[in-house]
Design a protein around this motif. Sequence first.
Motif, short mmCIF file in Angstrom:
data_model
loop_
_atom_site.label_atom_id
_atom_site.label_comp_id
_atom_site.label_asym_id
_atom_site.label_seq_id
_atom_site.Cartn_x
_atom_site.Cartn_y
_atom_site.Cartn_z
N ASN A 481 0.82 -1.22 0.00
CA ASN A 481 0.00 0.00 0.00
C ASN A 481 0.85 1.26 0.00
OD1 ASN A 481 -2.31 -1.58 0.07
ND2 ASN A 481 -2.48 -1.51 2.30
N GLU A 482 2.11 1.15 0.50
CA GLU A 482 3.03 2.29 0.49
C GLU A 482 3.88 2.34 -0.77
OE1 GLU A 482 3.13 4.65 2.65
OE2 GLU A 482 1.72 3.82 4.11
N GLY A 483 3.61 1.42 -1.70
CA GLY A 483 4.36 1.41 -2.95
C GLY A 483 5.67 0.65 -2.89
N ILE A 484 5.87 -0.19 -1.91
CA ILE A 484 7.11 -0.96 -1.77
C ILE A 484 6.80 -2.43 -2.04
CG2 ILE A 484 8.95 -1.68 -0.19
CD1 ILE A 484 8.60 0.90 1.30
N GLU A 485 7.47 -2.99 -3.03
CA GLU A 485 7.29 -4.40 -3.33
C GLU A 485 8.12 -5.24 -2.37
OE1 GLU A 485 8.21 -5.17 -7.37
OE2 GLU A 485 6.26 -4.49 -8.10
N SER A 486 7.56 -6.36 -1.97
CA SER A 486 8.26 -7.26 -1.06
C SER A 486 7.86 -8.70 -1.37
CB SER A 486 7.94 -6.92 0.39
OG SER A 486 6.55 -7.07 0.64
N ARG A 487 8.67 -9.60 -0.88
CA ARG A 487 8.37 -11.03 -0.97
C ARG A 487 8.13 -11.57 0.43
NH1 ARG A 487 12.80 -14.47 -3.37
NH2 ARG A 487 14.17 -12.84 -2.57
N VAL A 488 7.23 -12.52 0.55
CA VAL A 488 6.94 -13.17 1.82
C VAL A 488 7.25 -14.65 1.68
CG1 VAL A 488 5.18 -13.74 3.53
CG2 VAL A 488 5.15 -11.51 2.42
N LEU A 489 8.10 -15.16 2.57
CA LEU A 489 8.49 -16.56 2.56
C LEU A 489 8.07 -17.22 3.86
CD1 LEU A 489 12.10 -16.35 1.04
CD2 LEU A 489 9.94 -16.78 -0.13
N PRO A 490 7.82 -18.54 3.82
CA PRO A 490 7.42 -19.26 5.03
C PRO A 490 8.61 -19.52 5.94
CG PRO A 490 7.54 -20.76 3.19
CD PRO A 490 7.77 -19.40 2.61
N PRO A 491 8.38 -19.94 7.17
CA PRO A 491 9.49 -20.21 8.09
C PRO A 491 10.44 -21.29 7.60
CG PRO A 491 7.42 -20.06 9.29
CD PRO A 491 7.07 -20.06 7.83
N VAL A 492 9.94 -22.22 6.79
CA VAL A 492 10.81 -23.30 6.33
C VAL A 492 11.95 -22.77 5.48
CG1 VAL A 492 9.48 -23.76 4.24
CG2 VAL A 492 10.76 -25.62 5.34
N ALA A 493 11.81 -21.56 4.90
CA ALA A 493 12.85 -21.01 4.04
C ALA A 493 14.13 -20.71 4.79
CB ALA A 493 12.34 -19.75 3.35
N VAL A 494 14.06 -20.51 6.12
CA VAL A 494 15.26 -20.21 6.90
C VAL A 494 15.57 -21.32 7.89
CG1 VAL A 494 15.15 -17.71 6.66
CG2 VAL A 494 13.82 -18.83 8.46
N ARG A 495 15.00 -22.52 7.66
CA ARG A 495 15.40 -23.65 8.47
C ARG A 495 16.79 -24.12 8.04
NH1 ARG A 495 10.52 -25.92 10.52
NH2 ARG A 495 9.45 -24.10 11.39
N GLN A 496 17.39 -24.87 8.90
CA GLN A 496 18.78 -25.27 8.67
C GLN A 496 18.96 -25.99 7.34
OE1 GLN A 496 20.34 -27.67 11.81
NE2 GLN A 496 22.41 -27.70 11.01
N GLU A 497 17.97 -26.80 6.95
CA GLU A 497 18.11 -27.59 5.74
C GLU A 497 17.80 -26.81 4.48
OE1 GLU A 497 13.97 -28.17 7.48
OE2 GLU A 497 16.05 -28.07 8.20
N ALA A 498 17.24 -25.58 4.58
CA ALA A 498 16.83 -24.86 3.39
C ALA A 498 17.45 -23.48 3.26
CB ALA A 498 15.30 -24.72 3.37
N ILE A 499 18.05 -22.94 4.31
CA ILE A 499 18.51 -21.55 4.25
C ILE A 499 19.63 -21.36 3.25
CG2 ILE A 499 20.21 -21.82 6.11
CD1 ILE A 499 19.37 -18.98 7.03
N GLY A 500 20.40 -22.40 2.98
CA GLY A 500 21.49 -22.27 2.01
C GLY A 500 20.99 -22.01 0.60
N ARG A 501 19.76 -22.36 0.30
CA ARG A 501 19.19 -22.14 -1.04
C ARG A 501 18.39 -20.85 -1.12
NH1 ARG A 501 18.08 -27.56 0.05
NH2 ARG A 501 15.88 -27.07 0.48
N LEU A 502 18.47 -20.00 -0.09
CA LEU A 502 17.72 -18.75 -0.06
C LEU A 502 18.26 -17.77 -1.11
CD1 LEU A 502 15.43 -17.34 1.54
CD2 LEU A 502 17.19 -16.37 3.01
N ASP A 503 17.38 -17.26 -1.95
CA ASP A 503 17.76 -16.32 -3.01
C ASP A 503 17.76 -14.91 -2.45
OD1 ASP A 503 18.31 -15.01 -5.33
OD2 ASP A 503 16.37 -15.42 -6.30
N LEU A 504 18.95 -14.32 -2.29
CA LEU A 504 19.10 -12.97 -1.73
C LEU A 504 19.57 -11.96 -2.77
CD1 LEU A 504 20.75 -13.88 1.68
CD2 LEU A 504 18.36 -13.33 1.24
N GLU A 505 19.44 -12.30 -4.04
CA GLU A 505 19.88 -11.38 -5.09
C GLU A 505 18.99 -10.13 -5.11
OE1 GLU A 505 20.49 -11.22 -9.95
OE2 GLU A 505 19.83 -13.07 -8.95
N GLY A 506 19.61 -8.95 -5.00
CA GLY A 506 18.90 -7.68 -5.01
C GLY A 506 18.19 -7.34 -3.71
#
Length: 725
Positions: A481-506
């Motif tokens: 609503n403030e004009g800022i685009e964002s992404r929302v990810l579930p908690p599993v995205a930062v679990r130990q088995e998945a955080i290494g595949r997290l896309d942080l480009e940009g």
Amino acid sequence: MSQRQLPFTPDLPHRSSVFESVATFVLLAALLYLGAGILVPLVLATLLAFALAPLVTWFNRRLHLPDPVAVIVSVALALAALSGFAYLAGTQIIKLAAELPGYQETISTKIAGLQQQFGNNTLLEQINGAIAGLSDQMASTETRPGAPIPVTISNEIGPLGILSSVLGSIIGPVATVAIVAVFLIFLLMGRGDLQERFIRLVSGGRYSKANIAIADASKRVGRYLLIQLAVNTVYGTIFGIGLWLIGVPSAILWGLLIVLFRYIPFVGALIIAVVPFLLAFAVDPGWDMLILSVGLFLLLDLTTANVIEPRLYGSSTGVSAIAILLSAMFWATLWGPVGLILATPMTVCLVVIGRHLPQFQFLETLLGSEPVLSPSERLYQRMLRGATEDAIEMTEDHIEAHNTQHYLDGVMMPALRLASNELADGPDALPQRRRLVESFEALIREIATVEWPEHSSVLLIGGRTEIDECAATLLGIRLANEGIESRVLPPVAVRQEAIGRLDLEGVEVVVLVFMGDDIRTHTRYVSRRIRRMAPEARVAVCALNDLSAQESNETLHVDTIYRSVDDAVDGALTGLRRHASDDLQASGRAEPFAGAGRGDDALGQAIEQIADSFEIPFATINLLQDDRHVEDDAAFHLTSIVTETRQPLVVHSKTAHPLVGENAYLQTNGIDLYAAVPLVLADGTCVGALALLDYEPRAFSEEDVTRLEAAAQDLVQRFGNVSAG
């Protein structure tokens, strides 16, 4: 040496408490029943005092009568009205009793006709037989010429016996009226002292609460009684006139009695209306009078109960319908017919006491008409049950009454907070959490279009549970609503088995959203991994649980902690602006009005000179992109008016302005004059306003406005149009 252990009985205190409550209720009910002779007149006098107190006050203030005289006059008027009512009703009853024998033949003929039409009905035969027997009995008691006079032997009753019999029949009601009148006079005369004693008794030192409770009770009960009297009087007048036009005997009597009986909740009017229906049946050989009488009652009663009374009463009583019904049954059992009349006013008093005095709050919960659950609690209960349709209907009603943003912040986010507090992060609560999340997703689809981009500068991640992800979704909607685009990810995205595949480009900002309080260990781990993967990204935590207040940036190893959704939105806006400013400066360019004249630089000195030239203590530059506006929405409102209209704005705090109204920024800071002009760059962009603030009343002429516009143009030329160096 062994010691004998006592058996563990965890429910004994609870049983004892229930027993004490039941025993207390039974004892109070017994006292009310046994003390009816004293309590009924006292309660009647108290309720009449509520109704007559405004009249006494009117006599005091308008006619300047002394308080004792005003009380006596008010009570005398009330007694005169009651006496007139009783006299009219009594004369009508005597007249009706004299006319009744003439209706027996019509009743017998009509019932015989019903027997012919519907066959030999046992009930009709019994009714006809009873009427015939009554007719024979009355005929046998008539004195015929030449007939022997029956002689009976009885004890002679002298004048003293007759007097005792008459006095015995009237002394009870007269004594009750006299006691009520005396109580009423003393209550009205000593109302100030009694109010102080009541406050001292129940306030527990919280005098303001007790005063509010007494004022609220007096207002609600007095208003209810007066409106009820007015409605009943109009109702009885229309009903009596209607019966008179139809031809029902003693129409005035039924109009008077229905005024009184309508104080009995729900069935009072019907109880008394049955009698004129029977008379219409007895008087008219046909059926027109009965049908018209029933139609008149139905039209009048349904219109009054469903249209007039809800509009007049509104929330004056604050008592639920079921509470009124139960209260009527309770007080009627204890005090008889008088209890029916007193039930509603006494229940109103109990609800008001429960609303304002914490120790009696259970009374409002049991008897009140207001919802006992807040909108967020109601929504939470529906989502917890999986009642998605009900939740959607509630959502639509709330948004229609307010707006979507108010619903998301004021209803849905508190509902998620309730869910986080109750539904533990464990397998036992997993089915309930999943049901709640499914309802949440269905609601979001109804009220907002959520499409998260594949890449964005802001990344929102639910901390530990699905509820955290729901909160992150609400934060993402706010940012959108403030004009800022964002992404929302579930908690599993930062679990130990998945955080290494997290896309942080940009990604410039990573926000971990937590509704729970146990966040330290998990946050440290995620922050450490993200810093290794994207050193330039800022890591923030949005901690929405008050129990996390002791955490700090150092304990969590993050850059920023946000304590609310508003803080997170403002922080994201500020961070992105700062990042854009850094990019601008790195490319060899600077922002217009860099620093906004906060320091002792050239821009600050120029602003100070403008203030001195106008002999005004304070001048400032307010920019739309200034992060100070995040904390001062009222000042931003003034700036936005100037930039949108691109016209000068002169506001005095004591004079209403059509565009500003009562601005909290001026009133709170004691500012009397606000004069501002827009700052328009060479490319036509309006970036803010140059404003003068004065704490003393002073005029600001058209010439002053022209001078201020010239000063603004000078500032734009010197500090606004900054290009590459």
